[in-house]
Motif scaffolding. Sequence first.
Motif, PDB file in Angstrom:
ATOM      1  N   CYS A   1       9.720   3.333 -18.059  1.00 26.64           N
ATOM      2  CA  CYS A   1      10.296   4.619 -17.700  1.00 26.64           C
ATOM      3  C   CYS A   1       9.225   5.688 -17.814  1.00 26.64           C
ATOM      4  CB  CYS A   1      11.480   4.951 -18.606  1.00 26.64           C
ATOM      5  SG  CYS A   1      11.074   4.996 -20.358  1.00 26.64           S
ATOM      6  N   VAL A   2       9.559   6.866 -17.337  1.00 27.50           N
ATOM      7  CA  VAL A   2       8.688   8.029 -17.482  1.00 27.50           C
ATOM      8  C   VAL A   2       9.582   9.233 -17.739  1.00 27.50           C
ATOM      9  CG1 VAL A   2       8.615   8.467 -14.987  1.00 27.50           C
ATOM     10  CG2 VAL A   2       6.798   9.373 -16.446  1.00 27.50           C
ATOM     11  N   PHE A   3       9.143  10.114 -18.628  1.00 27.02           N
ATOM     12  CA  PHE A   3       9.851  11.378 -18.831  1.00 27.02           C
ATOM     13  C   PHE A   3       8.828  12.499 -18.813  1.00 27.02           C
ATOM     14  CE2 PHE A   3       9.052   9.801 -23.130  1.00 27.02           C
ATOM     15  CZ  PHE A   3       8.591  10.919 -23.808  1.00 27.02           C
ATOM     16  N   TRP A   4       9.296  13.719 -18.513  1.00 27.98           N
ATOM     17  CA  TRP A   4       8.359  14.820 -18.360  1.00 27.98           C
ATOM     18  C   TRP A   4       8.890  16.100 -18.967  1.00 27.98           C
ATOM     19  CZ3 TRP A   4      10.496  12.075 -14.334  1.00 27.98           C
ATOM     20  CH2 TRP A   4      11.551  12.679 -13.670  1.00 27.98           C
ATOM     21  N   GLN A   5       7.917  16.979 -19.224  1.00 24.75           N
ATOM     22  CA  GLN A   5       8.176  18.334 -19.704  1.00 24.75           C
ATOM     23  C   GLN A   5       7.465  19.259 -18.720  1.00 24.75           C
ATOM     24  OE1 GLN A   5       6.369  17.168 -23.423  1.00 24.75           O
ATOM     25  NE2 GLN A   5       8.142  18.014 -24.496  1.00 24.75           N
ATOM     26  N   ALA A   6       8.230  19.936 -17.878  1.00 29.19           N
ATOM     27  CA  ALA A   6       7.655  20.728 -16.800  1.00 29.19           C
ATOM     28  C   ALA A   6       6.821  21.904 -17.308  1.00 29.19           C
ATOM     29  CB  ALA A   6       8.765  21.228 -15.874  1.00 29.19           C
TER      30      ALA A   6
ATOM     31  N   SER B   1       0.781  -1.842 -11.111  1.00 31.54           N
ATOM     32  CA  SER B   1       1.745  -1.402 -10.101  1.00 31.54           C
ATOM     33  C   SER B   1       2.857  -0.567 -10.733  1.00 31.54           C
ATOM     34  CB  SER B   1       2.336  -2.616  -9.387  1.00 31.54           C
ATOM     35  OG  SER B   1       3.333  -2.224  -8.478  1.00 31.54           O
ATOM     36  N   LEU B   2       3.420  -1.051 -11.824  1.00 29.04           N
ATOM     37  CA  LEU B   2       4.485  -0.296 -12.496  1.00 29.04           C
ATOM     38  C   LEU B   2       3.949   1.035 -13.008  1.00 29.04           C
ATOM     39  CD1 LEU B   2       7.375  -0.037 -13.543  1.00 29.04           C
ATOM     40  CD2 LEU B   2       6.602  -1.126 -15.642  1.00 29.04           C
ATOM     41  N   LEU B   3       2.775   1.033 -13.603  1.00 30.91           N
ATOM     42  CA  LEU B   3       2.191   2.285 -14.090  1.00 30.91           C
ATOM     43  C   LEU B   3       2.014   3.274 -12.939  1.00 30.91           C
ATOM     44  CD1 LEU B   3      -0.491   0.874 -16.528  1.00 30.91           C
ATOM     45  CD2 LEU B   3       1.617   2.061 -17.141  1.00 30.91           C
ATOM     46  N   GLY B   4       1.572   2.778 -11.792  1.00 24.70           N
ATOM     47  CA  GLY B   4       1.400   3.646 -10.626  1.00 24.70           C
ATOM     48  C   GLY B   4       2.710   4.229 -10.137  1.00 24.70           C
ATOM     49  N   HIS B   5       3.738   3.400 -10.054  1.00 20.98           N
ATOM     50  CA  HIS B   5       5.048   3.885  -9.613  1.00 20.98           C
ATOM     51  C   HIS B   5       5.588   4.948 -10.568  1.00 20.98           C
ATOM     52  CE1 HIS B   5       5.966   1.348  -6.171  1.00 20.98           C
ATOM     53  NE2 HIS B   5       5.390   0.354  -6.815  1.00 20.98           N
ATOM     54  N   LEU B   6       5.459   4.712 -11.853  1.00 19.64           N
ATOM     55  CA  LEU B   6       5.953   5.685 -12.829  1.00 19.64           C
ATOM     56  C   LEU B   6       5.132   6.974 -12.771  1.00 19.64           C
ATOM     57  CD1 LEU B   6       6.737   3.292 -15.812  1.00 19.64           C
ATOM     58  CD2 LEU B   6       8.372   4.386 -14.258  1.00 19.64           C
ATOM     59  N   PHE B   7       3.831   6.859 -12.529  1.00 16.85           N
ATOM     60  CA  PHE B   7       2.991   8.048 -12.409  1.00 16.85           C
ATOM     61  C   PHE B   7       3.407   8.897 -11.202  1.00 16.85           C
ATOM     62  CE2 PHE B   7      -0.906  10.164 -10.854  1.00 16.85           C
ATOM     63  CZ  PHE B   7      -1.046  11.073 -11.889  1.00 16.85           C
ATOM     64  N   VAL B   8       3.731   8.265 -10.087  1.00 21.66           N
ATOM     65  CA  VAL B   8       4.191   9.015  -8.910  1.00 21.66           C
ATOM     66  C   VAL B   8       5.498   9.745  -9.228  1.00 21.66           C
ATOM     67  CG1 VAL B   8       5.057   8.806  -6.541  1.00 21.66           C
ATOM     68  CG2 VAL B   8       2.957   7.621  -7.218  1.00 21.66           C
ATOM     69  N   HIS B   9       6.401   9.099  -9.961  1.00 20.98           N
ATOM     70  CA  HIS B   9       7.632   9.788 -10.387  1.00 20.98           C
ATOM     71  C   HIS B   9       7.282  10.998 -11.241  1.00 20.98           C
ATOM     72  CE1 HIS B   9      10.719   7.217  -8.755  1.00 20.98           C
ATOM     73  NE2 HIS B   9      10.141   6.137  -9.272  1.00 20.98           N
ATOM     74  N   CYS B  10       6.274  10.869 -12.068  1.00 23.47           N
ATOM     75  CA  CYS B  10       5.815  11.972 -12.905  1.00 23.47           C
ATOM     76  C   CYS B  10       5.384  13.144 -12.040  1.00 23.47           C
ATOM     77  CB  CYS B  10       4.659  11.491 -13.786  1.00 23.47           C
ATOM     78  SG  CYS B  10       3.681  12.787 -14.540  1.00 23.47           S
ATOM     79  N   LEU B  11       4.565  12.887 -11.026  1.00 24.55           N
ATOM     80  CA  LEU B  11       4.077  13.963 -10.155  1.00 24.55           C
ATOM     81  C   LEU B  11       5.205  14.653  -9.416  1.00 24.55           C
ATOM     82  CD1 LEU B  11       0.971  12.219  -8.553  1.00 24.55           C
ATOM     83  CD2 LEU B  11       0.962  13.945 -10.373  1.00 24.55           C
ATOM     84  N   GLN B  12       6.205  13.878  -8.996  1.00 27.34           N
ATOM     85  CA  GLN B  12       7.307  14.431  -8.210  1.00 27.34           C
ATOM     86  C   GLN B  12       8.488  14.869  -9.056  1.00 27.34           C
ATOM     87  OE1 GLN B  12       7.839  11.071  -5.554  1.00 27.34           O
ATOM     88  NE2 GLN B  12       6.653  12.108  -3.966  1.00 27.34           N
ATOM     89  N   THR B  13       8.488  14.551 -10.319  1.00 23.83           N
ATOM     90  CA  THR B  13       9.595  14.832 -11.256  1.00 23.83           C
ATOM     91  C   THR B  13      10.938  14.408 -10.665  1.00 23.83           C
ATOM     92  OG1 THR B  13       9.912  17.150 -10.615  1.00 23.83           O
ATOM     93  CG2 THR B  13       8.364  16.703 -12.417  1.00 23.83           C
TER      94      THR B  13
ATOM     95  N   MET C   1       0.850  -1.191   0.000  1.00 23.82           N
ATOM     96  CA  MET C   1       0.000   0.000   0.000  1.00 23.82           C
ATOM     97  C   MET C   1       0.889   1.246   0.000  1.00 23.82           C
ATOM     98  SD  MET C   1      -3.069  -1.160  -0.047  1.00 23.82           S
ATOM     99  CE  MET C   1      -4.086   0.206   0.431  1.00 23.82           C
ATOM    100  N   PHE C   2       0.463   2.257  -0.703  1.00 26.82           N
ATOM    101  CA  PHE C   2       1.172   3.527  -0.658  1.00 26.82           C
ATOM    102  C   PHE C   2       0.176   4.643  -0.885  1.00 26.82           C
ATOM    103  CE2 PHE C   2       1.394   5.196  -4.975  1.00 26.82           C
ATOM    104  CZ  PHE C   2       1.045   4.091  -5.729  1.00 26.82           C
ATOM    105  N   ALA C   3       0.512   5.800  -0.380  1.00 24.98           N
ATOM    106  CA  ALA C   3      -0.326   6.979  -0.563  1.00 24.98           C
ATOM    107  C   ALA C   3       0.327   7.870  -1.598  1.00 24.98           C
ATOM    108  CB  ALA C   3      -0.487   7.725   0.753  1.00 24.98           C
ATOM    109  N   PRO C   4      -0.452   8.428  -2.500  1.00 21.81           N
ATOM    110  CA  PRO C   4       0.146   9.358  -3.463  1.00 21.81           C
ATOM    111  C   PRO C   4       0.686  10.583  -2.730  1.00 21.81           C
ATOM    112  CG  PRO C   4      -2.241   9.393  -3.628  1.00 21.81           C
ATOM    113  CD  PRO C   4      -1.895   8.313  -2.664  1.00 21.81           C
ATOM    114  N   PRO C   5       1.661  11.241  -3.303  1.00 20.01           N
ATOM    115  CA  PRO C   5       2.211  12.420  -2.644  1.00 20.01           C
ATOM    116  C   PRO C   5       1.147  13.505  -2.491  1.00 20.01           C
ATOM    117  CG  PRO C   5       3.123  12.165  -4.852  1.00 20.01           C
ATOM    118  CD  PRO C   5       2.281  10.966  -4.582  1.00 20.01           C
ATOM    119  N   GLU C   6       1.239  14.226  -1.388  1.00 20.01           N
ATOM    120  CA  GLU C   6       0.302  15.323  -1.168  1.00 20.01           C
ATOM    121  C   GLU C   6       0.582  16.439  -2.172  1.00 20.01           C
ATOM    122  OE1 GLU C   6      -0.265  16.511   2.843  1.00 20.01           O
ATOM    123  OE2 GLU C   6       0.123  14.499   3.595  1.00 20.01           O
ATOM    124  N   ALA C   7      -0.410  17.264  -2.407  1.00 18.65           N
ATOM    125  CA  ALA C   7      -0.306  18.314  -3.433  1.00 18.65           C
ATOM    126  C   ALA C   7       0.927  19.190  -3.252  1.00 18.65           C
ATOM    127  CB  ALA C   7      -1.575  19.158  -3.436  1.00 18.65           C
TER     128      ALA C   7
END
Length: 88
Positions: A54-59, A75-87, A10-16
């Motif tokens: 992997c995930v890459f972003w454009q700020a 699970s992998l999609l979720g982990h990569l999405f969290v990296h996206c939010l936190q860059t 279980m994990f919680a997404p990062p707060e705003a």
Amino acid sequence: MADPLLDFAMFAPPEAAQRKLPDPVVSWLVKPNASAYCQHVQMKDGYVTRPEGCVFWQAQASRCTIVTTGHTTHSLLGHLFVHCLQTR
């Protein structure tokens, strides 16, 4: 032997306040060699790579692109999405 793509912890997404990209537009690509694909994308501000994807972003555009192979999990999609939010 456990499948490394399965993670039922279980994990919680990062707060705003902890998100660098609070509401990104997210795309998902399926590529045979996902990690190599992210390394060679020209237009990106950063990326995180794992053996399965992997995930890459454009700020400035608040965009993230998640890239996986054809063999992936939620699970992998979720982990990569969290990296996206936190860059990171």
